[in-house]
Every structure is written in C-alpha cells, then in structure tokens.
Scaffold this motif. Structure first.
Motif, PDB file in Angstrom:
ATOM      1  N   ASP A  23     -35.185 -22.745  20.483  1.00 15.34           N
ATOM      2  CA  ASP A  23     -36.221 -23.921  19.973  1.00 15.34           C
ATOM      3  C   ASP A  23     -35.576 -24.623  19.097  1.00 15.34           C
ATOM      4  O   ASP A  23     -35.403 -25.826  18.901  1.00 15.34           O
ATOM      5  N   ASP A  24     -35.002 -24.015  18.166  1.00 13.53           N
ATOM      6  CA  ASP A  24     -34.328 -24.455  16.970  1.00 13.53           C
ATOM      7  C   ASP A  24     -33.187 -25.307  17.306  1.00 13.53           C
ATOM      8  O   ASP A  24     -32.845 -26.491  16.869  1.00 13.53           O
ATOM      9  N   LEU A  25     -32.501 -24.822  18.358  1.00 10.62           N
ATOM     10  CA  LEU A  25     -31.076 -25.438  18.946  1.00 10.62           C
ATOM     11  C   LEU A  25     -31.597 -26.691  19.447  1.00 10.62           C
ATOM     12  O   LEU A  25     -30.851 -27.567  19.710  1.00 10.62           O
ATOM     13  N   ALA A  26     -32.635 -26.641  20.215  1.00  7.32           N
ATOM     14  CA  ALA A  26     -32.994 -27.777  20.977  1.00  7.32           C
ATOM     15  C   ALA A  26     -33.317 -28.917  19.821  1.00  7.32           C
ATOM     16  O   ALA A  26     -33.064 -30.128  20.151  1.00  7.32           O
ATOM     17  N   ARG A  27     -33.851 -28.680  18.695  1.00 13.72           N
ATOM     18  CA  ARG A  27     -34.178 -29.632  17.706  1.00 13.72           C
ATOM     19  C   ARG A  27     -32.766 -30.074  17.188  1.00 13.72           C
ATOM     20  O   ARG A  27     -32.614 -31.314  16.791  1.00 13.72           O
ATOM     21  N   VAL A  28     -31.744 -29.420  17.035  1.00 20.04           N
ATOM     22  CA  VAL A  28     -30.263 -29.698  16.848  1.00 20.04           C
ATOM     23  C   VAL A  28     -29.966 -30.597  17.556  1.00 20.04           C
ATOM     24  O   VAL A  28     -29.202 -31.850  17.323  1.00 20.04           O
ATOM     25  N   ALA A  29     -30.221 -30.441  18.947  1.00 14.39           N
ATOM     26  CA  ALA A  29     -29.749 -31.137  20.152  1.00 14.39           C
ATOM     27  C   ALA A  29     -30.377 -32.598  20.066  1.00 14.39           C
ATOM     28  O   ALA A  29     -29.418 -33.788  20.096  1.00 14.39           O
ATOM     29  N   LEU A  30     -31.344 -32.723  19.640  1.00 15.38           N
ATOM     30  CA  LEU A  30     -32.338 -33.789  19.430  1.00 15.38           C
ATOM     31  C   LEU A  30     -31.772 -34.774  18.298  1.00 15.38           C
ATOM     32  O   LEU A  30     -31.565 -35.993  18.509  1.00 15.38           O
ATOM     33  N   ASP A  31     -31.554 -34.107  17.314  1.00 11.65           N
ATOM     34  CA  ASP A  31     -30.938 -34.979  15.944  1.00 11.65           C
ATOM     35  C   ASP A  31     -29.493 -35.260  16.361  1.00 11.65           C
ATOM     36  O   ASP A  31     -29.356 -36.645  15.992  1.00 11.65           O
ATOM     37  N   LEU A  32     -28.721 -34.532  17.141  1.00  8.50           N
ATOM     38  CA  LEU A  32     -27.398 -34.874  17.423  1.00  8.50           C
ATOM     39  C   LEU A  32     -27.276 -36.145  18.321  1.00  8.50           C
ATOM     40  O   LEU A  32     -26.435 -37.007  18.320  1.00  8.50           O
ATOM     41  N   MET A  33     -28.339 -36.154  19.443  1.00  5.69           N
ATOM     42  CA  MET A  33     -28.441 -37.254  20.161  1.00  5.69           C
ATOM     43  C   MET A  33     -28.657 -38.587  19.373  1.00  5.69           C
ATOM     44  O   MET A  33     -28.324 -39.796  19.699  1.00  5.69           O
ATOM     45  N   SER A  34     -29.595 -38.339  18.523  1.00  8.87           N
ATOM     46  CA  SER A  34     -30.163 -39.744  17.582  1.00  8.87           C
ATOM     47  C   SER A  34     -28.744 -40.285  17.116  1.00  8.87           C
ATOM     48  O   SER A  34     -28.412 -41.273  16.794  1.00  8.87           O
ATOM     49  N   GLU A  35     -27.900 -39.106  16.696  1.00 11.78           N
ATOM     50  CA  GLU A  35     -26.716 -39.483  15.749  1.00 11.78           C
ATOM     51  C   GLU A  35     -25.702 -40.304  16.645  1.00 11.78           C
ATOM     52  O   GLU A  35     -25.254 -41.216  16.351  1.00 11.78           O
ATOM     53  N   LEU A  36     -25.811 -39.588  17.631  1.00 11.91           N
ATOM     54  CA  LEU A  36     -24.561 -40.220  18.781  1.00 11.91           C
ATOM     55  C   LEU A  36     -25.004 -41.522  19.382  1.00 11.91           C
ATOM     56  O   LEU A  36     -24.424 -42.557  19.276  1.00 11.91           O
TER      57      LEU A  36
END
Length: 230
Positions: free
Chosen positions: A147-160
């Motif tokens: 679940d924490d990894l999914a939050r990392v992915a969400l933040d990464l997509m916002s950054e990209l």
C-alpha cells in the motif's frame, strides 16, 4: 486530453520466472548467511522484496542492519540472471501484443508498480524483452508494505506529469489480492488477471473493477482497461 495511467505488476501479471526469484534468494541466503534452508512457508505472491527480506531475516535470526540488507539484496541480484536462464519462465498469454498496442497509444501512460527490487525488476523485464515499454515505476526496495508502494507510485506520477494526479486517473493491473488492496489505498481502479497463483474465483472475492483470465484478447483487454474508472 489526460492520459490514463496504467501501473503494471510484473510477476504473475506480465511474466513467469519459473521460480527464479525465490531460488536466487535461497542461494543468496546460503552463500551470504550460511542459511541453506529453503524459504518454505514464507509467502511471496503480492509481497514486496523488502517485506520478504524482513520475514527471512526474522525467521533465521539475521540482524536487521543496513549492511546485512545490502548483502542479501546484492547476493540475490547477482544470482538472479543465472536463475532466469536456468529455469523455464516466459511471458504470459497476450502480454507482448498488449504492451505493443498500448505503447502505440497517446491516451495511456505505462508504468510499473511492482514488489521487485528495482534492479531485479529491470533484470526480469530485460531478460524477457519487454523493458522497452517502461521508463519508471515504484519498486519493492522502497517499502515493505505494498500500500505504501502504491502511494510512492501516485507521488511519482504527480512528479512526472508536473501536476497533482488523482488516484481516479490510475488503473493498477496485477494478479493478487495485494494488488487490489494497494489500488484501493490510493483510490485507483484495478484490473485483476488470473495468471498467477490465485484463481479467478479467489480474486473475485476482493472485488476488482475488472477480472480477466489472461490478456490473450488484446482488443477486449484494452477496452476494459480504458473504460473502468472513467
């Protein structure tokens, strides 16, 4: 028009390694920590490598030091390529056609959400010739909990994307209940595919937005991927 973001799991979703990952971990344990025992009863499906590492260290009384974590990861990564060559793995049904078709579309963005260590993920994708379809992702050396990894992915997509990305813009594609849960943790839609160790009936109990037997019907799969969550 905003692209639909598709976050793919790797093992059991895109490919099967024939057990190469677990064997590479067992060989690393034996060589680096003199632990010749197999990893019986340590669950791996849907887990992050960091989480598996935690369980292994606890079971065998290995100190949770940064140095030991590095030794274990490096030992595993050094042995993974040979294990991939030695075992009978392969891409799962329809995966090459699906990724090729998706890569040609301007309305999707392909990325990864995988429990693999980052270098392990790229090793597997390169071995089976599909690394070219991905540029980035969230990987299992970042967090023990998916679940924490999914939050990392969400933040990464916002950054990209250089803007706040909502979970509703994302679809997670995976083969385990853990993939379904992590998608819900960020408000994403989820496609479950029954090509891993979980049967369709088991995955259905966790209420994915779309449940597929496999990706063999490329056109139907793409239609499903793009319709859910809209």
């Amino acid at each position: 028009m905003q692209s639909r973001i598709l976050l793919f799991d790797i093992d059991g979703t895109l490919l099967s390694t024939g057990g190469a990952g677990q064997i590479a971990m067992e060989r690393a344990l034996a060589a680096e920590f003199d632990v010749p025992m197999p990893m019986d009863n340590i669950p791996t499906a849907g887990r992050t490598d960091r989480g598996i590492e935690n369980d292994v260290f606890q079971r065998y009384g290995i100190d949770f030091s940064d140095a030991n974590r590095q030794r274990f990861m490096e030992g595993y990564l050094q042995r993974l390529p040979d294990c991939l060559h030695q075992l009978d793995g392969g891409l799962l049904p329809g995966v090459p056609q699906l990724l090729q078709s998706l890569s040609e579309r301007s309305d999707v963005h392909l990325s990864l959400l995988t429990g693999n260590y980052q270098r392990g993920a790229w090793t597997k994708l390169q071995h089976f010739g599909i690394d070219r379809y991905f540029r980035e992702g969230a990987f299992g050396d970042q967090h023990a909990d998916r679940d924490d990894l999914a939050r990392v992915a969400l933040d990464l997509m916002s950054e990209l994307m250089q803007r706040p990305v909502a979970g509703s813009e994302i679809t997670v594609i995976g083969d385990t209940p853990a993939d379904i849960r992590c998608a819900r943790a960020i408000g994403a839609s989820v496609v479950a595919v029954a090509t891993g160790i979980y049967a369709a009936e088991q995955l259905r109990e966790h209420q994915p937005d779309l449940l597929l037997a496999d990706f063999s019907d490329t056109e139907s799969t793409i239609c499903g991927l793009l319709q859910i969550g809209v």
